[in-house]
Design a protein around this motif. Structure first.
Motif, PDB file in Angstrom:
ATOM      1  N   ASN A   5      51.039  31.797  45.078  1.00 31.32           N
ATOM      2  CA  ASN A   5      51.080  32.806  44.026  1.00 31.32           C
ATOM      3  C   ASN A   5      49.808  33.637  44.044  1.00 31.32           C
ATOM      4  N   GLN A   6      49.925  34.922  44.394  1.00 30.35           N
ATOM      5  CA  GLN A   6      48.756  35.801  44.490  1.00 30.35           C
ATOM      6  C   GLN A   6      48.745  36.843  43.369  1.00 30.35           C
ATOM      7  N   THR A   7      49.412  36.547  42.262  1.00 27.97           N
ATOM      8  CA  THR A   7      49.422  37.475  41.141  1.00 27.97           C
ATOM      9  C   THR A   7      48.004  37.666  40.606  1.00 27.97           C
ATOM     10  N   LYS A   8      47.567  38.912  40.579  1.00 27.64           N
ATOM     11  CA  LYS A   8      46.187  39.192  40.170  1.00 27.64           C
ATOM     12  C   LYS A   8      46.031  39.073  38.654  1.00 27.64           C
ATOM     13  N   VAL A   9      44.954  38.447  38.232  1.00 21.65           N
ATOM     14  CA  VAL A   9      44.666  38.283  36.809  1.00 21.65           C
ATOM     15  C   VAL A   9      44.231  39.619  36.221  1.00 21.65           C
ATOM     16  N   ILE A  10      44.834  40.024  35.098  1.00 17.71           N
ATOM     17  CA  ILE A  10      44.457  41.290  34.465  1.00 17.71           C
ATOM     18  C   ILE A  10      43.689  41.066  33.164  1.00 17.71           C
ATOM     19  N   GLU A  11      43.656  39.820  32.703  1.00 18.81           N
ATOM     20  CA  GLU A  11      42.859  39.477  31.535  1.00 18.81           C
ATOM     21  C   GLU A  11      42.460  38.007  31.613  1.00 18.81           C
ATOM     22  N   MET A 163      31.686  40.884  43.268  1.00 16.78           N
ATOM     23  CA  MET A 163      32.517  40.143  42.315  1.00 16.78           C
ATOM     24  C   MET A 163      33.891  40.806  42.173  1.00 16.78           C
ATOM     25  N   ILE A 164      33.935  42.142  42.101  1.00 17.98           N
ATOM     26  CA  ILE A 164      35.222  42.826  41.903  1.00 17.98           C
ATOM     27  C   ILE A 164      36.082  42.797  43.168  1.00 17.98           C
ATOM     28  N   ARG A 165      35.484  42.402  44.289  1.00 18.51           N
ATOM     29  CA  ARG A 165      36.259  42.269  45.523  1.00 18.51           C
ATOM     30  C   ARG A 165      37.030  40.939  45.583  1.00 18.51           C
ATOM     31  N   LEU A 166      36.663  40.022  44.704  1.00 17.87           N
ATOM     32  CA  LEU A 166      37.352  38.731  44.671  1.00 17.87           C
ATOM     33  C   LEU A 166      38.733  38.874  44.030  1.00 17.87           C
ATOM     34  N   PHE A 168      41.326  36.989  41.659  1.00 20.19           N
ATOM     35  CA  PHE A 168      41.407  35.903  40.680  1.00 20.19           C
ATOM     36  C   PHE A 168      42.883  35.588  40.431  1.00 20.19           C
ATOM     37  N   CYS A 169      43.325  34.439  40.915  1.00 20.39           N
ATOM     38  CA  CYS A 169      44.740  34.102  40.752  1.00 20.39           C
ATOM     39  C   CYS A 169      44.958  32.628  40.422  1.00 20.39           C
ATOM     40  N   LYS A 170      43.895  31.836  40.399  1.00 22.79           N
ATOM     41  CA  LYS A 170      44.051  30.401  40.117  1.00 22.79           C
ATOM     42  C   LYS A 170      44.382  30.158  38.647  1.00 22.79           C
ATOM     43  N   SER A 171      43.642  30.809  37.796  1.00 22.08           N
ATOM     44  CA  SER A 171      43.810  30.632  36.354  1.00 22.08           C
ATOM     45  C   SER A 171      43.127  31.813  35.673  1.00 22.08           C
ATOM     46  N   ASN A 172      43.399  31.997  34.392  1.00 22.96           N
ATOM     47  CA  ASN A 172      42.697  33.054  33.667  1.00 22.96           C
ATOM     48  C   ASN A 172      41.795  32.484  32.569  1.00 22.96           C
ATOM     49  N   LEU A 185      33.478  32.440  39.581  1.00 25.88           N
ATOM     50  CA  LEU A 185      33.727  31.993  40.958  1.00 25.88           C
ATOM     51  C   LEU A 185      34.759  30.867  40.996  1.00 25.88           C
ATOM     52  N   GLU A 186      34.766  30.016  39.974  1.00 24.91           N
ATOM     53  CA  GLU A 186      35.714  28.901  39.915  1.00 24.91           C
ATOM     54  C   GLU A 186      37.165  29.375  39.899  1.00 24.91           C
ATOM     55  N   LEU A 187      37.395  30.605  39.424  1.00 29.94           N
ATOM     56  CA  LEU A 187      38.762  31.123  39.294  1.00 29.94           C
ATOM     57  C   LEU A 187      39.217  31.904  40.519  1.00 29.94           C
ATOM     58  N   SER A 188      38.319  32.110  41.470  1.00 33.70           N
ATOM     59  CA  SER A 188      38.659  32.923  42.633  1.00 33.70           C
ATOM     60  C   SER A 188      39.485  32.139  43.651  1.00 33.70           C
ATOM     61  N   CYS A 189      40.510  32.798  44.204  1.00 34.23           N
ATOM     62  CA  CYS A 189      41.280  32.170  45.272  1.00 34.23           C
ATOM     63  C   CYS A 189      40.973  32.834  46.611  1.00 34.23           C
TER      64      CYS A 189
END
Length: 318
Positions: A5-11, A163-166, A168-172, A185-189
């Motif tokens: 699942n590569q859905t990007k976090v928006i919030e 940072m904005i190049r990462l 974030f799809c693990k969790s929000n 960083l912990e949330l970056s996939c």
């Protein structure tokens, strides 16, 4: 093959300091009081220096700049943190989170270098008092302040860019009360290797270089103080430096503990505790440290209050 699942976090959702319901209201009231104290103390220091001609010296120009940094740093963090105590979920949008990360980084780095510049200013004042007005002229002071902010925003821009190049799809859920480096960083996939190398490089430079500058300045200051013949002169010199040493110890101790160690080396509770010191406690303490331990500030405050009282009394008669 299983699709990731590569859905990007928006919030994001900020976890906050604690999830214990009984502590939410007391903590809200405590940190609201701390924030109001911080705002009044730092803005009050800036206004006092602005309107007191006897404080129009490089030392107090630097102090007013430090107060501005502390005011901005606390305003970036605390209001959003207070929301967490009165809402079930403290949601922050992706763009707001990156903005908070950027400006907090800029002002935190600026504070490191401002404390170093203030140490150098005290070194010049005590070691070379006859050349002080030449060495720390208005132009030099202005360039130093510009350099401090330049270093802050350069470091923040570099960190925020990567940072904005990462992705974030693990969790929000950010396990912190603001958008800080390690919790993000912990949330970056995606790979965070460049971010961690950059943190160590910029962190080492922005903490160690100012720390060495401060340490060197105070070694020379101590040597100069021991060459002062009169006991009163020594006491005055120590008094001038003691407040700055206290501010430096609190800020650098908590900052170094947070950032100059491996990301796995500290627990979540320890990280939050050290963060509270340099994001919330230090900005509140600095005005008190520099005002309560500084006779010039106390005298100027007394004169300004008397002047305001006299002007208001005169207006009442008219």
């Amino acid at each position: 093959m299983e699709e990731v699942n590569q859905t990007k976090v928006i919030e994001f959702i900020l976890e906050g300091l604690t999830d214990i319901p009984e502590l939410q209201l007391p903590l809200f009231l405590i940190f609201l009081g701390v924030y109001l104290d911080t705002v009044v103390g730092n803005l009050g220091m800036i206004i006092l220096i602005m309107f007191s001609s006897q404080l129009h010296t490089p030392m107090y120009y630097l102090l007013s700049s430090l107060s501005f940094i502390d005011f901005c740093q606390s305003t970036i963090i605390i209001p959003k943190m207070l929301v967490n105590f009165v809402t079930e979920k403290n949601v922050i949008s992706y763009s707001e989170c990156m903005a908070q990360f950027y400006f907090f980084g800029a002002f935190a780095v600026a504070e490191c270098h401002m404390l170093a510049v203030m140490a150098y200013d005290r070194y010049v004042a005590i070691s070379n008092p006859l050349l002080y007005n030449v060495t720390m002229s208005y132009q030099v002071c202005l360039w130093m302040i510009a350099g401090v902010y330049g270093m802050g925003f350069f470091s923040a821009t570099a960190s925020a860019f990567f940072m904005i190049r990462l992705v974030f799809c693990k969790s929000n859920l950010i396990r912190h009360y603001f958008c800080d480096f390690f919790p993000l960083l912990e949330l970056s996939c995606s790979s965070t290797f460049i971010n961690e190398v950059l943190l160590w490089s910029l962190g080492s430079f922005n903490i160690l270089i100012p720390a060495v500058t401060i340490l060197s300045s105070y070694i020379f200051i101590i040597v100069s103080i021991f060459h002062i013949q009169s006991t009163g002169g020594r006491r005055k010199a120590f008094s001038t430096c003691s407040s700055h040493i206290l501010a430096v110890a609190i800020f650098y101790g908590s900052t170094a503990f947070m950032y100059l160690q491996p990301s796995s080396g500290s627990s979540l509770g320890q990280s939050k505790l050290s963060s509270v010191f340099y994001t919330i406690v230090v900005p509140m303490l600095n005005p008190m440290i520099y005002s309560l331990r500084n006779n010039d500030v106390k005298i100027s405050l007394r004169k300004l209050i008397q002047k305001v009282s006299f002007d208001s009394t005169k207006n009442d008669f008219h």
